[in-house]
Design an enzyme around this catalytic site. Structure first.
Site, PDB file in Angstrom:
ATOM      1  N   TYR A  95      39.508  18.095  63.140  1.00  0.00           N
ATOM      2  CA  TYR A  95      38.177  18.475  62.628  1.00  0.00           C
ATOM      3  C   TYR A  95      38.320  19.391  61.413  1.00  0.00           C
ATOM      4  O   TYR A  95      37.633  19.209  60.401  1.00  0.00           O
ATOM      5  CB  TYR A  95      37.417  19.180  63.754  1.00  0.00           C
ATOM      6  CG  TYR A  95      36.033  19.634  63.390  1.00  0.00           C
ATOM      7  CD1 TYR A  95      35.003  18.721  63.221  1.00  0.00           C
ATOM      8  CD2 TYR A  95      35.747  20.989  63.218  1.00  0.00           C
ATOM      9  CE1 TYR A  95      33.722  19.148  62.903  1.00  0.00           C
ATOM     10  CE2 TYR A  95      34.474  21.422  62.900  1.00  0.00           C
ATOM     11  CZ  TYR A  95      33.462  20.495  62.744  1.00  0.00           C
ATOM     12  OH  TYR A  95      32.191  20.916  62.428  1.00  0.00           O
ATOM     13  N   TRP A 139      37.093  28.463  81.525  1.00  0.00           N
ATOM     14  CA  TRP A 139      38.377  27.925  81.047  1.00  0.00           C
ATOM     15  C   TRP A 139      39.203  29.008  80.367  1.00  0.00           C
ATOM     16  O   TRP A 139      38.652  29.894  79.706  1.00  0.00           O
ATOM     17  CB  TRP A 139      38.153  26.812  80.025  1.00  0.00           C
ATOM     18  CG  TRP A 139      37.371  25.642  80.514  1.00  0.00           C
ATOM     19  CD1 TRP A 139      36.978  25.377  81.796  1.00  0.00           C
ATOM     20  CD2 TRP A 139      36.867  24.576  79.704  1.00  0.00           C
ATOM     21  NE1 TRP A 139      36.272  24.208  81.836  1.00  0.00           N
ATOM     22  CE2 TRP A 139      36.193  23.693  80.566  1.00  0.00           C
ATOM     23  CE3 TRP A 139      36.928  24.268  78.351  1.00  0.00           C
ATOM     24  CZ2 TRP A 139      35.568  22.535  80.108  1.00  0.00           C
ATOM     25  CZ3 TRP A 139      36.305  23.123  77.874  1.00  0.00           C
ATOM     26  CH2 TRP A 139      35.644  22.260  78.752  1.00  0.00           C
TER      27      TRP A 139
HETATM   28  O1  GFB Z   1      33.628  26.964  72.109  1.00  0.00           O
HETATM   29  P1  GFB Z   1      34.949  26.367  72.366  1.00  0.00           P
HETATM   30  O2  GFB Z   1      34.978  25.059  73.052  1.00  0.00           O
HETATM   31  O3  GFB Z   1      35.735  26.165  71.016  1.00  0.00           O
HETATM   32  O4  GFB Z   1      35.839  27.384  73.246  1.00  0.00           O
HETATM   33  P2  GFB Z   1      36.647  27.002  69.973  1.00  0.00           P
HETATM   34  C1  GFB Z   1      35.952  28.749  72.968  1.00  0.00           C
HETATM   35  C2  GFB Z   1      36.769  29.435  74.032  1.00  0.00           C
HETATM   36  O5  GFB Z   1      36.025  29.462  75.254  1.00  0.00           O
HETATM   37  C3  GFB Z   1      38.121  28.816  74.382  1.00  0.00           C
HETATM   38  C4  GFB Z   1      36.832  29.068  76.346  1.00  0.00           C
HETATM   39  O6  GFB Z   1      39.056  29.835  74.576  1.00  0.00           O
HETATM   40  C5  GFB Z   1      37.819  28.100  75.707  1.00  0.00           C
HETATM   41  O7  GFB Z   1      38.970  27.946  76.517  1.00  0.00           O
HETATM   42  N1  GFB Z   1      35.992  28.514  77.409  1.00  0.00           N
HETATM   43  C6  GFB Z   1      35.809  29.062  78.635  1.00  0.00           C
HETATM   44  C7  GFB Z   1      35.275  27.380  77.370  1.00  0.00           C
HETATM   45  N2  GFB Z   1      35.010  28.307  79.386  1.00  0.00           N
HETATM   46  C8  GFB Z   1      34.644  27.252  78.624  1.00  0.00           C
HETATM   47  C9  GFB Z   1      33.802  26.128  78.843  1.00  0.00           C
HETATM   48  O8  GFB Z   1      33.217  25.927  79.906  1.00  0.00           O
HETATM   49  N3  GFB Z   1      33.634  25.265  77.823  1.00  0.00           N
HETATM   50  C10 GFB Z   1      34.252  25.450  76.615  1.00  0.00           C
HETATM   51  N4  GFB Z   1      34.037  24.563  75.632  1.00  0.00           N
HETATM   52  N5  GFB Z   1      35.083  26.494  76.380  1.00  0.00           N
HETATM   53  C11 GFB Z   1      35.846  25.065  68.487  1.00  0.00           C
HETATM   54  C12 GFB Z   1      36.528  23.959  67.744  1.00  0.00           C
HETATM   55  O9  GFB Z   1      36.857  25.909  68.881  1.00  0.00           O
HETATM   56  O10 GFB Z   1      34.974  25.822  67.697  1.00  0.00           O
HETATM   57  C13 GFB Z   1      35.621  23.223  66.868  1.00  0.00           C
HETATM   58  O11 GFB Z   1      37.203  23.134  68.676  1.00  0.00           O
HETATM   59  C14 GFB Z   1      34.616  24.076  66.143  1.00  0.00           C
HETATM   60  O12 GFB Z   1      36.399  22.526  65.945  1.00  0.00           O
HETATM   61  C15 GFB Z   1      34.001  25.132  67.036  1.00  0.00           C
HETATM   62  O13 GFB Z   1      35.222  24.715  65.055  1.00  0.00           O
HETATM   63  C16 GFB Z   1      33.105  26.071  66.294  1.00  0.00           C
HETATM   64  O14 GFB Z   1      35.929  28.191  69.437  1.00  0.00           O
HETATM   65  O15 GFB Z   1      38.002  27.280  70.548  1.00  0.00           O
END
Ligand code: GFB
Length: 314
Positions: A135, A201
């Protein structure tokens, strides 16, 4: 801002917020097309749309997006879908006389171990975070293409790099969503089910910065009015929280009182990505919605969307 303004991706969380914000601007004509009528990956269809409609300004809020798990699982789609949409739209814009183009990316374009808080000139200074490299590469290509068009052909194509976003119309899929909507849903369902604990997570230690999408929409309109905007600029609050702190705040907003456990077998992603927002602040913009207020509002939006059957979960 010359009108008509084409908002690409108007049904997504960002595009919808941009349309709401544009409705406050007098005399602006907004152009939109649902994906069923215009697939932005289809170069020919995009070219025909621009030839017919002749937008004067483009706000590019369309993207294939997702949280850490979706990014890690589908790198091919995250790279190709985003590149195809960007290339088709930026080229059609130039060929059809669009003078102003605002491209949206994300702060994951910066290196995994960028100096904190991250200034715009950290771009391409070292390796990317592997969980979202695909991405990030697509977004770096779009940002650079806009910069090259501006430099080579004198058109005002520029970019905004928002931090992690949330707000109405977010995606609440249990696996594919970003952390904030993912946790709203998990805590809400745990409250209804009377579950004694919720597991988040990773270690809970990574730090993230969250911006309400209405603040981003306001920043976009502000940037579109600047005579000489930066080629790319960070948009954020410059305030971050640990994922565990975020989980506690979400639990409070939702009214969940059980325990919170972590699951270190799931990826943490980048340890920290705090934006330095002095550049956009120097142009006269600042965010208005605190995380506390934004969470209250977003939980209400989540309840309204689930009740109306419009909650996105893809
Ligand atoms: O928001 P998120 O999926 O993306 O995860 P990123 C942020 C953090 O939250 C990570 C933790 O450390 C995850 O392990 N986390 C804890 C969780 N519980 C959960 C859950 O239930 N769901 C999710 N999704 N995370 C993204 C990028 O990175 O940020 C994209 O992959 C984009 O490309 C976006 O830039 C803004 O902040 O790590």
């Amino acid at each position: 801002m010359p009108s008509p303004i084409f908002v690409a991706g108007h049904r997504g969380m960002v595009g919808a917020a941009v349309c709401r914000r544009l409705s406050l601007e007098p005399g602006v004509q907004v152009l939109t097309r649902p994906r069923s009528e215009l697939d932005l990956c289809d170069e020919g269809a995009v070219a025909r749309f621009f030839e017919q409609e002749k937008p004067a300004t483009v706000i590019f809020a369309s993207a294939k997006v997702g949280g850490i798990h979706a990014n890690k699982t589908f790198p091919v789609e995250f790279l190709t879908d985003n590149l195809r949409q960007e290339l088709a739209t930026i080229h059609a814009s130039y060929r059809n006389g669009v003078k102003r183009f605002l491209f949206l990316g994300s702060t994951c374009i910066y290196p995994r171990l960028a100096k904190q808080p991250i200034r715009e000139d950290e771009l391409l200074s070292s390796a990317l975070e592997p969980t979202n490299e695909a991405y990030a590469l697509a977004k770096i290509a779009g940002l650079k293409l806009c910069q090259y068009f501006r430099q080579q052909y004198g058109v005002l194509y520029h970019s905004a790099m928002p931090t992690n976003l949330y707000g109405p119309g977010d995606n609440y899929h249990p696996d594919h969503s970003h952390v904030l909507p993912g946790l709203i849903r998990r805590f809400h369902e745990a409250k209804l089910a009377g579950s004694p604990s919720v597991t988040i997570w990773g270690t809970g230690r990574p730090l993230r910065e969250f911006l309400h999408v209405d603040d981003l929409a306001d920043a976009i309109i502000h940037l579109c009015k600047l005579e000489n905007p930066p080629d790319w600029v960070n948009v954020g609050t410059s305030v971050d929280v640990s994922i565990l702190q975020l989980a506690k705040q979400v639990a409070e907003a939702v009214g969940y009182q059980g325990e919170i456990h972590t699951d270190p077998s799931k990826p943490d992603g980048t340890p920290r990505k705090l934006t330095d927002t002095s550049l956009i602040r120097s142009t006269g913009w600042a965010p208005k919605i605190s995380l506390h207020e934004g969470l209250q509002r977003t939980y209400q939006d989540f309840l309204a969307e689930s009740q109306a059957g419009t909650m996105r979960s893809i």
